[in-house]
Design a protein around this motif. Structure first.
Motif, PDB file in Angstrom:
ATOM      1  N   SER A   1       0.807  -1.220   0.000  1.00 35.72           N
ATOM      2  CA  SER A   1       0.000   0.000   0.000  1.00 35.72           C
ATOM      3  C   SER A   1       0.843   1.275   0.000  1.00 35.72           C
ATOM      4  CB  SER A   1      -0.967  -0.008   1.196  1.00 35.72           C
ATOM      5  OG  SER A   1      -1.771   1.151   1.187  1.00 35.72           O
ATOM      6  N   PRO A   2       1.815   1.450   0.921  1.00 33.77           N
ATOM      7  CA  PRO A   2       2.621   2.678   0.871  1.00 33.77           C
ATOM      8  C   PRO A   2       3.543   2.730  -0.337  1.00 33.77           C
ATOM      9  CG  PRO A   2       3.451   1.212   2.576  1.00 33.77           C
ATOM     10  CD  PRO A   2       2.158   0.623   2.092  1.00 33.77           C
ATOM     11  N   ALA A   3       4.047   1.570  -0.795  1.00 31.36           N
ATOM     12  CA  ALA A   3       4.969   1.549  -1.935  1.00 31.36           C
ATOM     13  C   ALA A   3       4.324   2.136  -3.186  1.00 31.36           C
ATOM     14  CB  ALA A   3       5.430   0.117  -2.204  1.00 31.36           C
ATOM     15  N   LEU A   4       3.006   2.003  -3.295  1.00 30.17           N
ATOM     16  CA  LEU A   4       2.286   2.487  -4.472  1.00 30.17           C
ATOM     17  C   LEU A   4       2.095   4.002  -4.456  1.00 30.17           C
ATOM     18  CD1 LEU A   4       0.917   1.044  -6.922  1.00 30.17           C
ATOM     19  CD2 LEU A   4      -1.245   1.306  -5.708  1.00 30.17           C
ATOM     20  N   LYS A   5       2.300   4.620  -3.307  1.00 36.77           N
ATOM     21  CA  LYS A   5       1.927   6.024  -3.143  1.00 36.77           C
ATOM     22  C   LYS A   5       3.129   6.968  -3.041  1.00 36.77           C
ATOM     23  CE  LYS A   5      -2.239   4.614  -0.590  1.00 36.77           C
ATOM     24  NZ  LYS A   5      -2.032   3.161  -0.680  1.00 36.77           N
ATOM     25  N   LEU A   6       4.299   6.522  -3.472  1.00 44.26           N
ATOM     26  CA  LEU A   6       5.510   7.305  -3.257  1.00 44.26           C
ATOM     27  C   LEU A   6       6.053   7.947  -4.528  1.00 44.26           C
ATOM     28  CD1 LEU A   6       7.406   4.945  -0.775  1.00 44.26           C
ATOM     29  CD2 LEU A   6       5.775   6.779  -0.276  1.00 44.26           C
ATOM     30  N   VAL A   7       5.255   8.030  -5.580  1.00 42.43           N
ATOM     31  CA  VAL A   7       5.723   8.646  -6.818  1.00 42.43           C
ATOM     32  C   VAL A   7       5.056  10.009  -7.006  1.00 42.43           C
ATOM     33  CG1 VAL A   7       6.058   8.359  -9.306  1.00 42.43           C
ATOM     34  CG2 VAL A   7       6.128   6.368  -7.811  1.00 42.43           C
ATOM     35  N   PHE A   8       3.834  10.035  -7.519  1.00 45.18           N
ATOM     36  CA  PHE A   8       3.160  11.298  -7.816  1.00 45.18           C
ATOM     37  C   PHE A   8       2.310  11.833  -6.662  1.00 45.18           C
ATOM     38  CE2 PHE A   8       2.966  10.783 -12.733  1.00 45.18           C
ATOM     39  CZ  PHE A   8       4.310  11.057 -12.791  1.00 45.18           C
ATOM     40  N   LEU A   9       1.837  10.943  -5.787  1.00 40.99           N
ATOM     41  CA  LEU A   9       0.856  11.356  -4.779  1.00 40.99           C
ATOM     42  C   LEU A   9       1.329  12.529  -3.917  1.00 40.99           C
ATOM     43  CD1 LEU A   9      -1.820  11.037  -3.299  1.00 40.99           C
ATOM     44  CD2 LEU A   9      -0.775   9.232  -1.920  1.00 40.99           C
ATOM     45  N   PRO A  10       2.551  12.525  -3.366  1.00 43.85           N
ATOM     46  CA  PRO A  10       2.949  13.667  -2.525  1.00 43.85           C
ATOM     47  C   PRO A  10       2.886  15.011  -3.251  1.00 43.85           C
ATOM     48  CG  PRO A  10       4.431  11.814  -2.182  1.00 43.85           C
ATOM     49  CD  PRO A  10       3.575  11.462  -3.355  1.00 43.85           C
ATOM     50  N   SER A  11       3.336  15.058  -4.510  1.00 44.78           N
ATOM     51  CA  SER A  11       3.302  16.324  -5.248  1.00 44.78           C
ATOM     52  C   SER A  11       1.868  16.727  -5.596  1.00 44.78           C
ATOM     53  CB  SER A  11       4.145  16.225  -6.520  1.00 44.78           C
ATOM     54  OG  SER A  11       3.634  15.258  -7.412  1.00 44.78           O
ATOM     55  N   VAL A  12       1.015  15.740  -5.875  1.00 40.03           N
ATOM     56  CA  VAL A  12      -0.391  16.039  -6.149  1.00 40.03           C
ATOM     57  C   VAL A  12      -1.062  16.645  -4.928  1.00 40.03           C
ATOM     58  CG1 VAL A  12      -2.662  14.988  -6.580  1.00 40.03           C
ATOM     59  CG2 VAL A  12      -0.695  14.331  -7.981  1.00 40.03           C
ATOM     60  N   MET A  13      -0.800  16.064  -3.762  1.00 40.33           N
ATOM     61  CA  MET A  13      -1.408  16.591  -2.540  1.00 40.33           C
ATOM     62  C   MET A  13      -0.856  17.972  -2.196  1.00 40.33           C
ATOM     63  SD  MET A  13      -3.533  14.327  -2.058  1.00 40.33           S
ATOM     64  CE  MET A  13      -4.258  15.146  -0.645  1.00 40.33           C
ATOM     65  N   ALA A  14       0.420  18.186  -2.488  1.00 39.22           N
ATOM     66  CA  ALA A  14       1.008  19.511  -2.245  1.00 39.22           C
ATOM     67  C   ALA A  14       0.379  20.553  -3.162  1.00 39.22           C
ATOM     68  CB  ALA A  14       2.518  19.456  -2.462  1.00 39.22           C
ATOM     69  N   GLU A  15       0.023  20.145  -4.373  1.00 38.25           N
ATOM     70  CA  GLU A  15      -0.571  21.088  -5.321  1.00 38.25           C
ATOM     71  C   GLU A  15      -1.959  21.540  -4.896  1.00 38.25           C
ATOM     72  OE1 GLU A  15      -1.381  21.476 -10.137  1.00 38.25           O
ATOM     73  OE2 GLU A  15      -0.827  19.551  -9.262  1.00 38.25           O
TER      74      GLU A  15
ATOM     75  N   GLU B   1       2.572   5.969 -14.213  1.00 44.51           N
ATOM     76  CA  GLU B   1       3.498   6.785 -13.431  1.00 44.51           C
ATOM     77  C   GLU B   1       4.780   6.026 -13.112  1.00 44.51           C
ATOM     78  OE1 GLU B   1       2.185   8.078  -9.597  1.00 44.51           O
ATOM     79  OE2 GLU B   1       1.293   6.154  -9.065  1.00 44.51           O
ATOM     80  N   HIS B   2       4.675   4.715 -12.878  1.00 46.38           N
ATOM     81  CA  HIS B   2       5.887   3.946 -12.589  1.00 46.38           C
ATOM     82  C   HIS B   2       6.733   3.759 -13.849  1.00 46.38           C
ATOM     83  CE1 HIS B   2       4.181   3.115  -8.634  1.00 46.38           C
ATOM     84  NE2 HIS B   2       5.387   2.730  -8.300  1.00 46.38           N
ATOM     85  N   LYS B   3       6.105   3.674 -14.992  1.00 48.81           N
ATOM     86  CA  LYS B   3       6.867   3.617 -16.245  1.00 48.81           C
ATOM     87  C   LYS B   3       7.692   4.892 -16.399  1.00 48.81           C
ATOM     88  CE  LYS B   3       6.314   3.091 -21.267  1.00 48.81           C
ATOM     89  NZ  LYS B   3       7.045   4.305 -21.662  1.00 48.81           N
ATOM     90  N   LEU B   4       7.055   6.032 -16.229  1.00 43.93           N
ATOM     91  CA  LEU B   4       7.747   7.309 -16.356  1.00 43.93           C
ATOM     92  C   LEU B   4       8.804   7.468 -15.263  1.00 43.93           C
ATOM     93  CD1 LEU B   4       7.616   9.862 -18.151  1.00 43.93           C
ATOM     94  CD2 LEU B   4       6.121  10.878 -16.428  1.00 43.93           C
ATOM     95  N   TYR B   5       8.446   7.048 -14.062  1.00 45.95           N
ATOM     96  CA  TYR B   5       9.351   7.159 -12.904  1.00 45.95           C
ATOM     97  C   TYR B   5      10.632   6.349 -13.120  1.00 45.95           C
ATOM     98  CZ  TYR B   5      10.962   5.901  -8.158  1.00 45.95           C
ATOM     99  OH  TYR B   5      11.709   5.656  -7.039  1.00 45.95           O
ATOM    100  N   ILE B   6      10.483   5.099 -13.560  1.00 45.44           N
ATOM    101  CA  ILE B   6      11.640   4.230 -13.781  1.00 45.44           C
ATOM    102  C   ILE B   6      12.516   4.769 -14.909  1.00 45.44           C
ATOM    103  CG2 ILE B   6      12.336   1.946 -14.620  1.00 45.44           C
ATOM    104  CD1 ILE B   6       9.899   0.832 -13.069  1.00 45.44           C
ATOM    105  N   GLU B   7      11.896   5.184 -15.998  1.00 46.65           N
ATOM    106  CA  GLU B   7      12.650   5.670 -17.155  1.00 46.65           C
ATOM    107  C   GLU B   7      13.412   6.958 -16.848  1.00 46.65           C
ATOM    108  OE1 GLU B   7       9.716   3.823 -20.630  1.00 46.65           O
ATOM    109  OE2 GLU B   7       9.635   5.963 -20.124  1.00 46.65           O
TER     110      GLU B   7
END
Length: 370
Positions: free
Chosen positions: A29-43, A113-119
């Protein structure tokens, strides 16, 4: 409650231990939320990003607790069995088909998002397109297996997730100025209510618990164990997001790749090198299972919906369809992100609420059935 209860009507390959159900909540559950979610919530909430996150996690935690209580009253039967006994086989199959559709749609944003994140994180040069698509071979294999393999993976992945998070925090917490999170209350309450729906796109753990119910043998304190796993994962996500904001403040919305962004100011990274890659790779192990899980469970739902004896055809069909969509629209990640957080989040929230309602109106078990 008896020390050990056995009333599971799932087959052997789909059985989980309570420990594994809790670890799935904690590791994936937390592993899935560590890419875009923090920046989205900050926005959408800036220094208050932790508050809508807390609200969203709290609501889903209450739903998970309710689901566990409801299934206890229904004799620990699987959701499909409860549906069959309450509404008939046709309705049960139809509901499982719609859950499969929901899970496939829900899988798209995390995959994109993980595709973009990894690349953009791991490779210094632009990788070949086929590099990420190998993921679907793994996802197809996982989809053919029973849920038990997900539990065994969680036993290992929980260590990777915790070590990855501890490494990330260790590298970044010294650079964070948590006064950036002040003042605690500033924006109108209705903005916070609206913001609390945004994380739903990355959640859906309540639906997972509905599908897992009846596939693990309850034991003493099992509800506390599962809720504890969910709670620790939720708090880790909130702390991770708050730390990112503590580092970047008002420009946090521009930090789309939260994990590598957190450690950039670390003294260790500055003096020694990219030590933060350790946390990135540790968490990637858990993330590959977390991203695959909706597709795997969608295949399991289709097995039930169409009474499939073999899941290979469904696994190939689901993963091939998502691969094609990813290949065609992978350049539109941020458009999908906006659509998901502006519109689809409310649809997903309604579907989760509807699923819990369906559980609530199924028949209770007769006492002598337990």
């Amino acid at each position: 409650m008896a020390e050990t209860m056995t009333a599971v009507d799932g087959n052997e390959k789909n059985l989980l231990k309570v420990r594994q159900a809790a670890f799935i909540m904690l590791a994936f559950s937390p592993a899935l939320k560590l890419v875009f979610l923090p920046s989205v919530m900050a926005e959408v909430a800036y220094e208050q990003l932790w508050l809508p996150l807390l609200t969203s996690f709290l609501i889903e935690g209450i739903l998970i607790a309710l689901i566990l209580v409801l299934f206890e009253k229904r004799g620990y039967k699987t959701f499909f069995k409860c549906l069959e006994e309450s509404f008939g086989s046709v309705a049960a199959r139809a509901i499982y088909f719609f859950i499969a559709v929901f899970l496939v749609l829900k899988s798209l944003l995390p995959i994109f998002e993980h595709k973009l994140y990894i690349e953009n994180t791991i490779y210094e040069m632009s990788p070949d397109r086929i590099t990420f698509y190998i993921f679907f071979a793994f996802s197809t294999y996982l989809s053919v297996q029973g849920v038990k393999i997900l539990g065994r993976a969680a036993d290992i992945a929980v260590v990777f997730t915790l070590l990855g998070l501890l490494t990330a925090f260790g590298l970044s917490v010294g650079a964070a100025d948590y006064s950036n999170l002040l003042p605690i209350i500033k924006k109108p309450a209705y903005n916070l209510v609206n913001a609390a729906f945004r994380p739903v796109v990355w959640q859906g753990d309540a639906v997972y618990i509905i599908l897992f119910s009846g596939h693990f043998r309850p034991e003493k304190g099992y509800k506390k164990k599962i809720l504890s796993g969910y709670t620790v994962g939720a708090l880790a996500t909130i702390l991770f997001s708050a730390t990112l904001y503590g580092i970047y403040g008002a420009i946090t919305p521009s930090q789309n790749y939260a994990l590598p962004s957190m450690s950039v100011f670390s003294v260790i990274v500055t003096n020694i090198g990219r030590f933060d890659f350790l946390s990135i790779f540790l968490l990637l192990f858990s993330q590959v299972f977390a991203v695959s899980m909706p597709l795997m469970l969608a295949v399991k739902c289709l097995e039930r919906a169409f009474s499939l004896k073999n899941s290979i055809v469904a696994a190939i069909a689901v993963n091939a369809a998502v691969l094609i969509v990813t290949a065609i629209f992978s350049g539109s990640v941020f458009e999908l992100l906006k659509l998901s957080t502006d519109v689809l989040c409310y649809c997903y929230a309604a579907f989760v609420a509807f699923s819990v309602l369906i559980v609530a109106i199924t028949k209770k078990a007769v006492k002598n059935e337990i």
